[in-house]
Design a protein around this motif. Structure first.
Motif, mmCIF file in Angstrom:
data_model
loop_
_atom_site.group_PDB
_atom_site.id
_atom_site.type_symbol
_atom_site.label_atom_id
_atom_site.label_comp_id
_atom_site.label_asym_id
_atom_site.label_seq_id
_atom_site.Cartn_x
_atom_site.Cartn_y
_atom_site.Cartn_z
ATOM 1 N N ALA A 153 0.825 -0.933 -0.052
ATOM 2 C CA ALA A 153 0.102 -0.025 -0.008
ATOM 3 C C ALA A 153 0.735 1.191 0.090
ATOM 4 O O ALA A 153 0.449 2.258 -0.599
ATOM 5 C CB ALA A 153 -0.888 -0.205 1.247
ATOM 6 N N VAL A 154 1.924 1.325 0.896
ATOM 7 C CA VAL A 154 2.737 2.593 0.809
ATOM 8 C C VAL A 154 3.282 2.595 -0.350
ATOM 9 O O VAL A 154 3.382 3.775 -1.101
ATOM 10 C CB VAL A 154 3.816 2.390 1.936
ATOM 11 C CG1 VAL A 154 4.922 3.436 1.944
ATOM 12 C CG2 VAL A 154 3.015 2.318 3.354
ATOM 13 N N GLN A 155 4.002 1.682 -1.049
ATOM 14 C CA GLN A 155 4.757 1.770 -2.349
ATOM 15 C C GLN A 155 3.703 2.231 -3.523
ATOM 16 O O GLN A 155 3.902 3.036 -4.177
ATOM 17 C CB GLN A 155 5.413 0.485 -2.690
ATOM 18 C CG GLN A 155 5.946 0.752 -3.774
ATOM 19 C CD GLN A 155 6.376 -1.045 -4.578
ATOM 20 O OE1 GLN A 155 6.940 -1.763 -3.581
ATOM 21 N NE2 GLN A 155 6.126 -1.330 -5.737
ATOM 22 N N ASP A 156 2.353 1.767 -3.572
ATOM 23 C CA ASP A 156 1.305 1.706 -4.367
ATOM 24 C C ASP A 156 0.899 3.230 -4.199
ATOM 25 O O ASP A 156 0.400 3.974 -5.301
ATOM 26 C CB ASP A 156 0.283 0.695 -4.217
ATOM 27 C CG ASP A 156 0.703 -0.434 -4.766
ATOM 28 O OD1 ASP A 156 1.633 -0.769 -5.452
ATOM 29 O OD2 ASP A 156 -0.262 -1.220 -4.788
ATOM 30 N N THR A 157 1.005 3.951 -3.106
ATOM 31 C CA THR A 157 0.408 5.162 -2.700
ATOM 32 C C THR A 157 1.349 6.175 -3.208
ATOM 33 O O THR A 157 1.010 7.350 -3.988
ATOM 34 C CB THR A 157 0.066 5.525 -1.450
ATOM 35 O OG1 THR A 157 -0.836 4.325 -1.138
ATOM 36 C CG2 THR A 157 -0.567 6.817 -1.246
ATOM 37 N N VAL A 158 2.627 5.876 -3.001
ATOM 38 C CA VAL A 158 3.721 6.928 -3.283
ATOM 39 C C VAL A 158 4.141 6.819 -4.840
ATOM 40 O O VAL A 158 4.420 7.687 -5.445
ATOM 41 C CB VAL A 158 5.151 6.955 -2.374
ATOM 42 C CG1 VAL A 158 6.118 7.768 -2.849
ATOM 43 C CG2 VAL A 158 4.637 6.875 -0.889
ATOM 44 N N ASP A 159 4.214 5.681 -5.233
ATOM 45 C CA ASP A 159 4.691 5.632 -6.814
ATOM 46 C C ASP A 159 3.631 4.616 -7.482
ATOM 47 O O ASP A 159 3.929 3.264 -7.751
ATOM 48 C CB ASP A 159 5.980 4.689 -6.642
ATOM 49 C CG ASP A 159 6.726 4.508 -7.873
ATOM 50 O OD1 ASP A 159 6.314 5.258 -8.817
ATOM 51 O OD2 ASP A 159 7.619 3.650 -7.953
#
Ligand code: UGA
Length: 441
Positions: A153-159
């Motif tokens: 989720a963090v990666q998909d939100t930032v990138d």
């Protein structure tokens, strides 16, 4: 930029922390005081790789705070709405209570020129129905769906792999208000924009449909391969080899062709149902009638996994010790919403088996929903004395790190059911196990 994020569940909490991590000044708002207290202390309310770090970092840098008071949203340039849209009780449609309540509560704090960015997954037509109330305050509504995967989720939100913005449009193009909203959103997502991430600007209905159709497609892909598993089961074919072979065709692709006990979680199951319900309302039920089949194929795989265990145990699971490896709906998550893994465990318990469940992250959540099952944190302790073992969540702890000979030393029986087709059948058979996969000989 100053941002507010209304709703601090899975989507909102990650979004708030991720936006702070790329330099924005963010306030996360939720009506749940306990959740806000935990977040304010810097405690991630659920297991999500990387979230804890950016939460702590954002709070200590003074760029991230949490509140139960909607008045704290005042002054933000963009207000994200990321509240839940669960399946309605007693029906398939999405329950929009929280979206409507969040927007109504936010209205008094909106100023001329603000952007309200809807992120919740909603039935097509929702944005249009909210836009009037919002524009009456001088603010502009955009629909900016979220494509994050739990566990990433963090990666998909930032990138993200794409950004989508549904904005007020005229004649197929953003109108003046829409163009201004797009410019602001590009500033919000400055890191992704700088990387050249595709940014699709469209109307409200298309933006809403992009989200539900993406999830419908993914669900269909999984059920397609599970349907092939059903055919493989009566023909002696191997669905994993079949998936590898068709997956080499670039038009098909291997991802999301993992046959097994099927999809679950807080998104795919409810989203395909809400889509069917909305299509019916629109008089186009037949256009997505296949989603009912997708749902049914998916649910049948749980029966199949239970059947494999019972069959291997000689026709009855009654009083047999069954160890269930996994409870989360997928690895790297502690989410047990509509988890096929936990459903299989509960069904085996219902058949009289003595079920022991283990999972690296989801035990606490699982126990709350199914207190009748026995939970053991340590994998090896859970395996001790088992008559049969079933893998239902493909955590590395089971897929890569569990040695079949070591498992054989712990269990009493030699039955292994691979509910996710994630084990090496040859290695398990060589260690003396009766290996049974999903759609594999
Ligand atoms: C899904 C979508 O993948 C995201 O793009 C979307 O943003 C999100 O829903 C959402 O609407 O918020 P998520 O629910 O985190 O994300 O989970 P997925 O990775 O899609 O997996 C869903 C289920 O399908 C899991 O139970 C998984 O085990 C199962 N699955 C996945 C399979 O059975 N086979 C596969 O090949 C892939």
């Amino acid at each position: 930029m100053r941002l507010s994020v209304i709703g601090c569940g899975y989507l909102g909490a990650v979004h708030a922390a991720a936006m702070a991590s790329i330099g924005h000044d963010v306030v996360g708002i939720d009506v749940d005081a306990r959740k806000i207290e935990a977040l304010s202390r810097g405690d991630a309310p659920f297991f999500e790789p990387g979230l804890q770090e950016i939460l702590t970092e954002g709070i200590s840098a003074g760029r991230l705070r949490f509140s139960t008071d909607m008045a704290d949203a005042a002054g933000a340039a963009v207000h994200f709405v990321g509240v839940g849209t669960p399946q309605q009780k007693g029906g398939y449609a999405a329950d929009l209570t929280y979206v409507n309540a969040a927007v109504d509560a936010l209205l008094p704090y909106l100023s001329e020129g603000d952007i309200v960015a809807g992120k919740s997954t909603v039935p097509v037509g929702t944005a249009e129905s909210l836009a009037g109330r919002i524009s009456a305050t001088g603010a502009t509504l955009v629909w900016n769906p979220e494509f994050l995967r739990e566990g990433w989720a963090v990666q998909d939100t930032v990138d993200p792999d794409r950004l989508v913005a549904g904005v007020p449009s005229a004649g197929g193009e953003p109108d003046e208000e829409g163009a201004r909203a797009v410019a602001l959103l590009r500033e919000v997502y400055h890191t992704a924009v700088a990387k050249g991430t595709p940014f699709i600007v469209t109307d409200y209905a298309t933006a809403e449909l992009v989200k539900v159709s993406a999830n419908a497609f993914l669900a269909t892909k999984i059920s397609f391969i599970n349907a092939m598993a059903e055919i493989a089961e009566v023909t002696g074919a191997d669905v994993t080899q079949l998936a590898d072979a068709i997956g080499h065709d670039a038009r098909i692709g291997r991802r999301f062709l993992g046959a097994g006990i099927g999809f679950g979680g807080g998104c795919l199951p409810k989203d395909i149902r809400a889509f069917s319900a909305r299509a019916e309302e629109l008089g186009r039920g037949e256009s997505v009638a296949f989603l009912r089949e997708v749902d049914e194929i998916n649910l049948r795989r749980r029966d199949r996994a239970v059947h494999l265990v019972v069959d291997a145990l000689g026709g009855s699971a009654y009083t047999k010790k069954v160890t269930v490896l996994g409870a989360a709906f997928k690895p790297h998550s502690d989410d047990i919403r509509d988890s096929p893994a936990l459903d299989v465990a509960a069904r085996l318990h219902g058949l009289g088996a003595e079920v022991t469940v283990t999972d690296p992250e989801a035990i606490e959540n699982a126990r709350r929903v199914h207190p009748q099952l026995t939970y053991v944190e340590d994998r090896d302790t859970a395996l001790r004395g088992a008559d049969a073992v079933i893998v239902v969540t493909e955590w590395d702890e089971y897929r890569r790190e569990l040695d079949p000979s070591h498992a054989a030393d712990l269990a009493s029986g030699r039955i292994i059911v691979d509910g996710r087709n994630c084990l090496d059948p040859a290695a398990w058979r060589a260690a003396g196990w009766d290996y049974r996969g999903m759609g594999r000989p």
